[in-house]
Design a protein around this motif. Structure first.
Motif, PDB file in Angstrom:
ATOM      1  N   ILE A 165       0.833  -1.204   0.000  1.00  0.00           N
ATOM      2  CA  ILE A 165       0.000   0.000   0.000  1.00  0.00           C
ATOM      3  C   ILE A 165       0.868   1.255   0.000  1.00  0.00           C
ATOM      4  CG2 ILE A 165      -1.787   1.275   1.259  1.00  0.00           C
ATOM      5  CD1 ILE A 165      -2.620  -1.401   2.536  1.00  0.00           C
ATOM      6  N   THR A 166       1.953   1.222   0.748  1.00  0.00           N
ATOM      7  CA  THR A 166       2.761   2.433   0.942  1.00  0.00           C
ATOM      8  C   THR A 166       3.833   2.628  -0.131  1.00  0.00           C
ATOM      9  OG1 THR A 166       4.316   1.242   2.383  1.00  0.00           O
ATOM     10  CG2 THR A 166       2.436   2.336   3.440  1.00  0.00           C
ATOM     11  N   ALA A 167       4.108   1.613  -0.936  1.00  0.00           N
ATOM     12  CA  ALA A 167       5.229   1.695  -1.887  1.00  0.00           C
ATOM     13  C   ALA A 167       5.100   2.878  -2.839  1.00  0.00           C
ATOM     14  CB  ALA A 167       5.342   0.396  -2.675  1.00  0.00           C
ATOM     15  N   ARG A 168       3.923   3.063  -3.422  1.00  0.00           N
ATOM     16  CA  ARG A 168       3.750   4.136  -4.391  1.00  0.00           C
ATOM     17  C   ARG A 168       3.884   5.501  -3.722  1.00  0.00           C
ATOM     18  NH1 ARG A 168      -1.541   5.036  -8.318  1.00  0.00           N
ATOM     19  NH2 ARG A 168      -0.725   6.860  -9.443  1.00  0.00           N
ATOM     20  N   MET A 169       3.327   5.638  -2.502  1.00  0.00           N
ATOM     21  CA  MET A 169       3.439   6.902  -1.788  1.00  0.00           C
ATOM     22  C   MET A 169       4.896   7.194  -1.438  1.00  0.00           C
ATOM     23  SD  MET A 169       1.791   9.556  -0.685  1.00  0.00           S
ATOM     24  CE  MET A 169       0.044   9.132  -0.544  1.00  0.00           C
ATOM     25  N   GLU A 170       5.658   6.152  -1.122  1.00  0.00           N
ATOM     26  CA  GLU A 170       7.063   6.339  -0.778  1.00  0.00           C
ATOM     27  C   GLU A 170       7.873   6.867  -1.959  1.00  0.00           C
ATOM     28  OE1 GLU A 170       7.979   2.470   0.634  1.00  0.00           O
ATOM     29  OE2 GLU A 170       7.094   2.815   2.623  1.00  0.00           O
ATOM     30  N   ILE A 185      -4.261   7.225   4.414  1.00  0.00           N
ATOM     31  CA  ILE A 185      -4.032   7.016   5.847  1.00  0.00           C
ATOM     32  C   ILE A 185      -5.027   6.014   6.416  1.00  0.00           C
ATOM     33  CG2 ILE A 185      -4.160   8.155   8.105  1.00  0.00           C
ATOM     34  CD1 ILE A 185      -3.056  10.683   6.720  1.00  0.00           C
ATOM     35  N   ASN A 186      -6.301   6.171   6.084  1.00  0.00           N
ATOM     36  CA  ASN A 186      -7.318   5.267   6.623  1.00  0.00           C
ATOM     37  C   ASN A 186      -7.138   3.847   6.116  1.00  0.00           C
ATOM     38  OD1 ASN A 186      -8.544   7.267   8.150  1.00  0.00           O
ATOM     39  ND2 ASN A 186      -9.980   7.830   6.541  1.00  0.00           N
ATOM     40  N   THR A 187      -6.718   3.697   4.860  1.00  0.00           N
ATOM     41  CA  THR A 187      -6.472   2.357   4.316  1.00  0.00           C
ATOM     42  C   THR A 187      -5.342   1.673   5.065  1.00  0.00           C
ATOM     43  OG1 THR A 187      -7.254   3.003   2.118  1.00  0.00           O
ATOM     44  CG2 THR A 187      -5.838   1.066   2.243  1.00  0.00           C
ATOM     45  N   VAL A 188      -4.253   2.393   5.315  1.00  0.00           N
ATOM     46  CA  VAL A 188      -3.127   1.830   6.061  1.00  0.00           C
ATOM     47  C   VAL A 188      -3.554   1.457   7.477  1.00  0.00           C
ATOM     48  CG1 VAL A 188      -0.860   2.360   7.064  1.00  0.00           C
ATOM     49  CG2 VAL A 188      -1.363   3.014   4.696  1.00  0.00           C
ATOM     50  N   ALA A 210      -9.973   2.773  13.978  1.00  0.00           N
ATOM     51  CA  ALA A 210      -8.765   3.182  13.265  1.00  0.00           C
ATOM     52  C   ALA A 210      -9.141   4.269  12.270  1.00  0.00           C
ATOM     53  CB  ALA A 210      -8.146   1.988  12.538  1.00  0.00           C
ATOM     54  N   ILE A 211      -8.549   5.470  12.421  1.00  0.00           N
ATOM     55  CA  ILE A 211      -8.899   6.582  11.535  1.00  0.00           C
ATOM     56  C   ILE A 211      -7.856   7.692  11.655  1.00  0.00           C
ATOM     57  CG2 ILE A 211     -10.328   7.773  13.259  1.00  0.00           C
ATOM     58  CD1 ILE A 211     -12.260   8.489  10.906  1.00  0.00           C
ATOM     59  N   LEU A 212      -7.757   8.495  10.607  1.00  0.00           N
ATOM     60  CA  LEU A 212      -6.841   9.631  10.658  1.00  0.00           C
ATOM     61  C   LEU A 212      -7.288  10.632  11.709  1.00  0.00           C
ATOM     62  CD1 LEU A 212      -7.319  12.256   7.814  1.00  0.00           C
ATOM     63  CD2 LEU A 212      -9.177  10.864   8.717  1.00  0.00           C
TER      64      LEU A 212
END
Length: 443
Positions: free
Chosen positions: A151-156, A195-198, A228-230
């Motif tokens: 999930i975070t790879a593209r954002m990174e 953020i919410n997905t993570v 779980a939420i931002l």
């Protein structure tokens, strides 16, 4: 009778109605004297555009238009902007434009982004002892980062991602209440969905960890995720903007007000807002008039921005002005620090045609550049309001701009509008006075 009314006004499956059926139902049950044309009048003439707008929300009946205006002459960090603003309140765009023009010849606005981190929280009930967190956290963090790596790879690749996390104990809530506080970078997107997905992936994984980790004893396996939420509190996503000028150049053309006296009164007014919460709320509302208008125009979430700004203003236990003023060695300094979690990609920034135009007007800014523009607009609005307050008073300019709204409410014709505008030029505007003038004109 009342029971029959209540029964007749109930509805099932309303969300499955098409828009015409929703309109008919409301007209039949809650809007006697209206017809479907009252809603249809505001429909977009382009059916594809209307479909896009309808999909922004649920149970839609029609569009609710707001003015899309522009404040020109904003010099921010050496670049001139025409700033898009969406707001219905009279005089806001005019005031921002006036302040922008004033500072255009005095060096303009400067701005810097201080930080861009956003926060998310996972709250859970856990049966373990608080002192065990230090030993258990490395394995938990490794598992959480691993499970969300896809999930975070593209954002990174865009400079964002998960920047850190902290396992906190919240005994004031409950002895078994814990929080995972996660710091995020989201690049040019506001990042709420990311953020919410993570965080929701973390929620699933932390429950698996509690059931299969060999480090945990029986008591420590008692774990329940609550939510779980931002967080819209973004004290680490802030921008500072300021103006400065020698006192002798702070003249107000045509006002007859001495520059030094104006600066003295202006700083006095800001100091009041720094100490008096009643004044501070109104003071900050003026700042947000400018910021919210830019946030709306660019398709961002003004409710989140408002919440964050007011929480930031209350840090330290007392609600204070977001702006500050001082004079140092004959130089007037006026500045604003405010949290602004904004995005220029994703969400309505991509879907709303006018938001897309607004971002084009600004030169397709990065999220950080947009933060600077919005903050500078808020400071300009604050400057213009205080300038009026400590000199002519706020109502003179506000009611002059409000005149057209009063004329609309009194159904003035084009000829009557022209006559009234000329008559009230230089005169105090009030609803009673305008009504009396129109009655005389018509009688």
């Amino acid at each position: 009778m009342s029971e029959n009314i209540r029964e007749n006004h109930r509805v099932s499956g309303f969300s499955k109605f098409d828009k015409q059926a929703r309109r008919r139902w409301l007209l039949d049950h809650f809007l006697p004297g209206h017809d479907s044309g009252d809603f249809a009048f505001f429909d977009a003439t382009n059916p594809d555009l209307q479909e896009v707008v309808d999909n922004f929300s649920e149970n839609t009946l029609g569009n609710f238009p707001l003015p899309f205006g522009v404040a020109p002459n904003f010099l921010i960090n050496g670049k001139v902007y025409a700033v898009p603003m969406v707001i219905e309140e009279s005089s806001v765009v005019a005031a921002a434009s006036s302040a922008a023009k004033y500072w255009l010849t005095r060096g303009g606005f400067e701005a810097e982004v201080i930080a861009t981190e956003k926060l998310g929280q996972l709250h859970f009930r856990w049966g373990g002892h608080p002192d065990r967190r230090a030993a258990l956290f490395p394995e938990l963090e490794r598992r959480l980062r691993h499970v969300t790596s896809g999930i975070t790879a593209r954002m990174e690749t865009r400079g964002g991602g998960v920047r850190g996390m902290q396992w906190k104990h919240l005994p004031a809530v409950n002895e078994q209440c814990y929080q995972l506080l996660v710091r995020f970078g989201t690049g040019d997107s506001m990042g709420a969905n990311f953020i919410n997905t993570v965080l929701e992936a973390y929620a699933t994984e932390i429950e698996l960890w509690s059931s299969d980790s060999e480090q945990l004893n029986a008591r420590e396996r008692d774990l329940e995720v609550v939510m779980a939420i931002l967080s819209n509190h973004t004290p680490n996503c802030t921008v500072r903007t300021w103006v400065r000028c020698p006192i002798e150049q702070m003249n107000l053309a045509g006002s007859g007000v001495d520059a030094a006296d104006f600066v003295r009164r202006f700083c006095f007014a800001v100091d009041i807002a720094r100490q008096d919460p009643y004044r501070a709320v109104t003071h900050n509302k003026g700042i947000m008039n400018g910021i919210d208008a830019v946030v709306l125009a660019t398709g961002n979430d003004f409710r989140a921005v408002e919440s964050a700004a007011h929480a930031f203003a209350a840090e330290g236990g007392t609600y204070r002005s977001l702006s500050r003023c001082r004079v140092v060695d004959g130089i007037f300094h006026f500045e604003l620090t405010v949290p602004l979690a904004l995005g220029t990609v994703g969400g309505l920034t991509r879907l709303h045609p006018l938001a897309d135009i607004a971002l084009d007007m600004l030169g397709r800014p990065s999220a950080e550049e947009l933060m600077c523009v919005a903050a500078a607009t808020g400071l300009a609005q604050n400057f213009a309001a205080l300038r009026s307050l400590v000199t002519t008073g706020i109502q003179r300019g506000h009611m002059r701009m409000h005149l057209q709204n009063i004329l609309s409410s009194l159904e003035a014709t084009v000829t009557e509008r022209k006559a009234a505008t000329g008559f009230f030029d230089g005169r105090t505007v009030s609803h009673h006075g305008v009504r009396q003038y129109l009655e005389k004109l018509r009688g």
